[in-house]
Design a protein around this motif. Structure first.
Motif, PDB file in Angstrom:
ATOM      1  N   GLY A  54       0.814  -1.213   0.000  1.00 25.37           N
ATOM      2  CA  GLY A  54       0.000   0.000   0.000  1.00 25.37           C
ATOM      3  C   GLY A  54       0.841   1.253   0.000  1.00 25.37           C
ATOM      4  O   GLY A  54       0.321   2.352   0.190  1.00 25.37           O
ATOM      5  N   THR A 347      -6.681  10.457   0.159  1.00 25.63           N
ATOM      6  CA  THR A 347      -6.494   9.382   1.123  1.00 25.63           C
ATOM      7  C   THR A 347      -6.430   9.936   2.548  1.00 25.63           C
ATOM      8  O   THR A 347      -6.271  11.144   2.768  1.00 25.63           O
ATOM      9  CB  THR A 347      -5.197   8.595   0.856  1.00 25.63           C
ATOM     10  OG1 THR A 347      -4.068   9.401   1.232  1.00 25.63           O
ATOM     11  CG2 THR A 347      -5.089   8.197  -0.604  1.00 25.63           C
ATOM     12  N   VAL A 349      -4.906   8.633   6.749  1.00 28.46           N
ATOM     13  CA  VAL A 349      -3.941   7.716   7.366  1.00 28.46           C
ATOM     14  C   VAL A 349      -4.304   7.303   8.797  1.00 28.46           C
ATOM     15  O   VAL A 349      -3.737   6.350   9.307  1.00 28.46           O
ATOM     16  CB  VAL A 349      -2.510   8.316   7.359  1.00 28.46           C
ATOM     17  CG1 VAL A 349      -1.975   8.357   5.942  1.00 28.46           C
ATOM     18  CG2 VAL A 349      -2.468   9.691   7.987  1.00 28.46           C
ATOM     19  N   ARG A 354     -11.383   7.621   6.510  1.00 30.14           N
ATOM     20  CA  ARG A 354     -11.342   6.806   5.296  1.00 30.14           C
ATOM     21  C   ARG A 354     -11.208   7.714   4.081  1.00 30.14           C
ATOM     22  O   ARG A 354     -11.800   8.795   4.020  1.00 30.14           O
ATOM     23  CB  ARG A 354     -12.613   5.947   5.172  1.00 30.14           C
ATOM     24  CG  ARG A 354     -12.730   4.902   6.285  1.00 30.14           C
ATOM     25  CD  ARG A 354     -13.933   4.016   6.115  1.00 30.14           C
ATOM     26  NE  ARG A 354     -13.837   3.110   4.977  1.00 30.14           N
ATOM     27  CZ  ARG A 354     -13.127   1.985   4.986  1.00 30.14           C
ATOM     28  NH1 ARG A 354     -12.446   1.632   6.054  1.00 30.14           N
ATOM     29  NH2 ARG A 354     -13.100   1.204   3.928  1.00 30.14           N
ATOM     30  N   THR A 377     -11.483   3.831   1.410  1.00 34.91           N
ATOM     31  CA  THR A 377     -10.387   2.952   1.807  1.00 34.91           C
ATOM     32  C   THR A 377      -9.774   3.396   3.125  1.00 34.91           C
ATOM     33  O   THR A 377      -9.889   4.564   3.526  1.00 34.91           O
ATOM     34  CB  THR A 377      -9.269   2.926   0.745  1.00 34.91           C
ATOM     35  OG1 THR A 377      -8.827   4.272   0.500  1.00 34.91           O
ATOM     36  CG2 THR A 377      -9.765   2.310  -0.552  1.00 34.91           C
ATOM     37  N   THR A 380      -3.642   5.116   3.971  1.00 32.95           N
ATOM     38  CA  THR A 380      -2.621   4.858   2.957  1.00 32.95           C
ATOM     39  C   THR A 380      -2.080   6.174   2.420  1.00 32.95           C
ATOM     40  O   THR A 380      -2.766   7.201   2.427  1.00 32.95           O
ATOM     41  CB  THR A 380      -3.199   4.033   1.790  1.00 32.95           C
ATOM     42  OG1 THR A 380      -2.166   3.684   0.893  1.00 32.95           O
ATOM     43  CG2 THR A 380      -4.275   4.816   1.041  1.00 32.95           C
ATOM     44  N   GLN A 382      -0.901   5.862  -0.714  1.00 33.89           N
ATOM     45  CA  GLN A 382      -0.914   5.444  -2.114  1.00 33.89           C
ATOM     46  C   GLN A 382      -2.213   5.869  -2.787  1.00 33.89           C
ATOM     47  O   GLN A 382      -3.301   5.537  -2.319  1.00 33.89           O
ATOM     48  CB  GLN A 382      -0.782   3.925  -2.204  1.00 33.89           C
ATOM     49  CG  GLN A 382      -0.844   3.351  -3.615  1.00 33.89           C
ATOM     50  CD  GLN A 382      -1.066   1.847  -3.580  1.00 33.89           C
ATOM     51  OE1 GLN A 382      -2.183   1.367  -3.561  1.00 33.89           O
ATOM     52  NE2 GLN A 382       0.041   1.093  -3.526  1.00 33.89           N
ATOM     53  N   VAL A 398      -5.376   2.354  -4.995  1.00 33.03           N
ATOM     54  CA  VAL A 398      -5.319   3.027  -3.700  1.00 33.03           C
ATOM     55  C   VAL A 398      -5.301   1.972  -2.603  1.00 33.03           C
ATOM     56  O   VAL A 398      -6.020   0.970  -2.680  1.00 33.03           O
ATOM     57  CB  VAL A 398      -6.508   4.010  -3.529  1.00 33.03           C
ATOM     58  CG1 VAL A 398      -7.856   3.304  -3.635  1.00 33.03           C
ATOM     59  CG2 VAL A 398      -6.420   4.785  -2.228  1.00 33.03           C
ATOM     60  N   HIS A 399      -4.444   2.160  -1.592  1.00 33.10           N
ATOM     61  CA  HIS A 399      -4.394   1.263  -0.435  1.00 33.10           C
ATOM     62  C   HIS A 399      -4.142  -0.189  -0.846  1.00 33.10           C
ATOM     63  O   HIS A 399      -4.696  -1.122  -0.285  1.00 33.10           O
ATOM     64  CB  HIS A 399      -5.703   1.384   0.360  1.00 33.10           C
ATOM     65  CG  HIS A 399      -5.727   0.602   1.628  1.00 33.10           C
ATOM     66  ND1 HIS A 399      -4.765   0.704   2.609  1.00 33.10           N
ATOM     67  CD2 HIS A 399      -6.608  -0.335   2.085  1.00 33.10           C
ATOM     68  CE1 HIS A 399      -5.060  -0.115   3.606  1.00 33.10           C
ATOM     69  NE2 HIS A 399      -6.164  -0.758   3.314  1.00 33.10           N
ATOM     70  N   LYS A 401      -5.186  -1.699  -3.406  1.00 31.73           N
ATOM     71  CA  LYS A 401      -6.340  -2.258  -4.101  1.00 31.73           C
ATOM     72  C   LYS A 401      -6.484  -1.608  -5.477  1.00 31.73           C
ATOM     73  O   LYS A 401      -6.299  -0.397  -5.627  1.00 31.73           O
ATOM     74  CB  LYS A 401      -7.626  -2.039  -3.296  1.00 31.73           C
ATOM     75  CG  LYS A 401      -7.651  -2.744  -1.950  1.00 31.73           C
ATOM     76  CD  LYS A 401      -8.962  -2.456  -1.231  1.00 31.73           C
ATOM     77  CE  LYS A 401      -8.995  -3.122   0.141  1.00 31.73           C
ATOM     78  NZ  LYS A 401      -8.964  -4.592   0.040  1.00 31.73           N
TER      79      LYS A 401
END
Length: 504
Positions: A54, A347, A349, A354, A377, A380, A382, A398-399, A401
């Motif tokens: 991730g 994103t 963290v 979320r 998500t 992350t 990412q 993302v994360h 996924k």
């Protein structure tokens, strides 16, 4: 500095173009398509990415098969073209970014791992380490590349963070390229205080034909906007232009490692993009912020355009629709619904927060749609958009996924840029201007987005437009190319087919 004036006639409306870019075109707003919004499907396992890291990612077509490959953390995944990826025998390791540093037509990889390393692409899925001066004091480094002096060779900026909580801070480094992929020893852009950086993004925000640099700084430190004088020398004008951050409580005592400074925001990521389709690049500033209201929240900074090119935050008190979460981190812009404007994923963290998808209404104001689209998500750093399956809509990584976009009936266009007649071969820094009826969009080819990287191919949503589309490219050298094409295809804008426009 290039200054070009071109007059285009659309119906009875004039557009004045300065430095190859539109300045607030007098066009009616685009008509929003009635196409239903697309949904997403988690295809991580089916695509062969189960167990992928991730950590920040970098999309790039390293084998020139017109399929975006991706480095996720330490692993390079080759796109097989059938919706799946295969792990490539470990020869390079991320995080980092893709760019053709030696102008040989193949993407090389700059890894920021450790003190950094440069890997030249020699074909056949092989890379060789080449000379790189290294990052003298690496600390959570992130990289971004651009041709700062328009000499045809990509330069490099690497941000650094603090060594431990509270300092000392490791200074950012700027690398000029000598040519052929060989870099000079790094230098700082300032002899003054250095801030705890979390990412950098290049863009020509003032439409003068050279690349400027925005640096996102953490620990309530002000951000930097390094304005290029056209030769690759810079002046920090963040406060003058309105993107320094909002200082709420004046100068504060600081750590022993650096002087007092004005408290502003914890900026972790930022994104350049024309959020309201007026021909000027705006800026989404993603701020992590604790509950005290004086700490800067996410800012949607709208560019005034000429002559001042200053910015106004329209998300004060969440007015632009980006609601508060404490741990916002990285952002990525992309037109996920192909309706002709840039949407934003941000994103988070912290546990309990979320990541969310924010849909643009065409004015730079947003609506949260992550729950409805199924792409919320956990924590992350990412996030990146890419049309990995080449079906004409943007998918989301993302994360760890991969969310496959199920698409809608809206039209699209994908634009690959190739320099080579005075510009870097990657085409980084090329300004694209896309006109479809009353809808005008601009894009700029960039490498590096606060630690992540989206493909160099530019993805354009066209709504329900089905007629011809005009695409104009202004390359870093000043060369200009214009093509008329139809939607729903991928095209190449090649500088070798372009002409130099005379200075006006």
């Amino acid at each position: 500095m290039r200054t070009t004036v071109t007059v285009h006639l659309i119906a009875v409306t004039c557009i004045v173009v300065t430095s190859g870019c539109a300045t607030r075109p007098l066009l009616p707003p685009p008509v929003k398509t009635a196409a239903p919004p697309p949904s997403f499907e988690d295809v991580t396992t089916a695509a062969g990415l189960k167990g992928a890291s991730g950590s920040p990612c970098a999309w790039g077509d390293f084998n020139n098969d017109n399929r975006p490959d991706v480095i996720i953390g330490p692993t390079l995944y080759r796109n097989n073209g059938d919706g799946t990826f295969t792990t490539v025998e470990k020869t390079i390791s991320g995080p980092g970014l893709w760019a053709d540093f030696d102008n040989d037509g193949k993407l090389d990889f700059l890894s920021t791992r450790g003190k950094g390393s440069l890997h030249r692409n020699v074909g056949q899925q092989q890379f060789e380490n080449v000379q790189f001066p290294g990052n003298p004091s690496p600390s959570r480094p992130w990289a971004a590349a651009a041709d700062a002096n328009n000499d045809g060779w990509l330069d490099l900026y690497i941000t650094n963070y603090e060594k431990t909580f509270g300092g000392p801070i490791m200074p950012d480094q700027f690398y000029r390229q000598k040519g052929e992929g060989i870099f000079s020893e790094p230098k700082r852009l300032t002899d003054g205080a250095c801030w705890a950086a979390r990412g950098a993004n290049w863009a020509d925000f003032d439409n003068d034909g050279d690349q400027d640099l925005y640096v996102s700084n953490y620990r309530l430190m002000p951000n930097n906007l390094w304005v290029n004088d056209g030769t690759g020398h810079f002046q920090d004008e963040a406060k003058k232009r309105g993107v320094y951050g909002v200082a709420k409580i004046g100068k504060q005592p600081a750590s022993k490692y650096y002087p007092a400074y004005e408290y502003t925001g914890h900026t972790i990521g930022s994104c350049w993009g024309d959020l309201n389709n007026d021909g000027n690049l705006d800026l989404a500033v993603v701020n992590f912020s604790h509950p005290p209201k004086w700490q800067n929240r996410v800012q949607i900074q709208i560019n005034s355009g000429p002559p001042a090119y200053t910015f106004t935050n329209i998300n004060a008190k969440n007015a632009a629709g980006i609601y508060w979460q404490e741990s916002y981190a990285k952002g990525a812009l992309g037109d996920y619904d192909n309706d002709g404007d840039l949407d934003l994923y941000i994103t988070t963290v912290y546990k309990g927060d979320r990541g969310d998808l924010f849909e643009n209404d065409g004015t730079g104001r947003f609506k949260a749609v992550g729950d409805a689209r199924g792409v919320r998500t956990a924590g992350t750093y990412q996030v990146a958009w890419a049309d990995y399956d080449n079906d004409g809509d943007l998918d989301l990584l993302v994360h760890g996924k991969l969310f496959q976009n199920q698409g809608n009936r809206n039209a699209w266009l994908k634009i690959r840029v190739r320099g080579g007649n005075g510009s870097n071969v990657s085409g980084i820094g090329t300004r694209l201007r896309i006109t479809a009826g009353n809808l005008l969009q601009i894009r700029e080819v960039s490498a590096g987005n606060s630690g992540n990287q989206q493909p160099l191919v530019q993805h354009i949503g066209l709504g329900d437009w089905s007629d011809s589309v005009t695409v104009e490219a202004t390359f870093p050298s000043g060369a200009y190319l214009k093509r008329t094409v139809t939607p729903r295809q991928s095209i190449l804008m090649d500088e070798n087919q372009a002409q130099i426009r005379p200075l006006q």
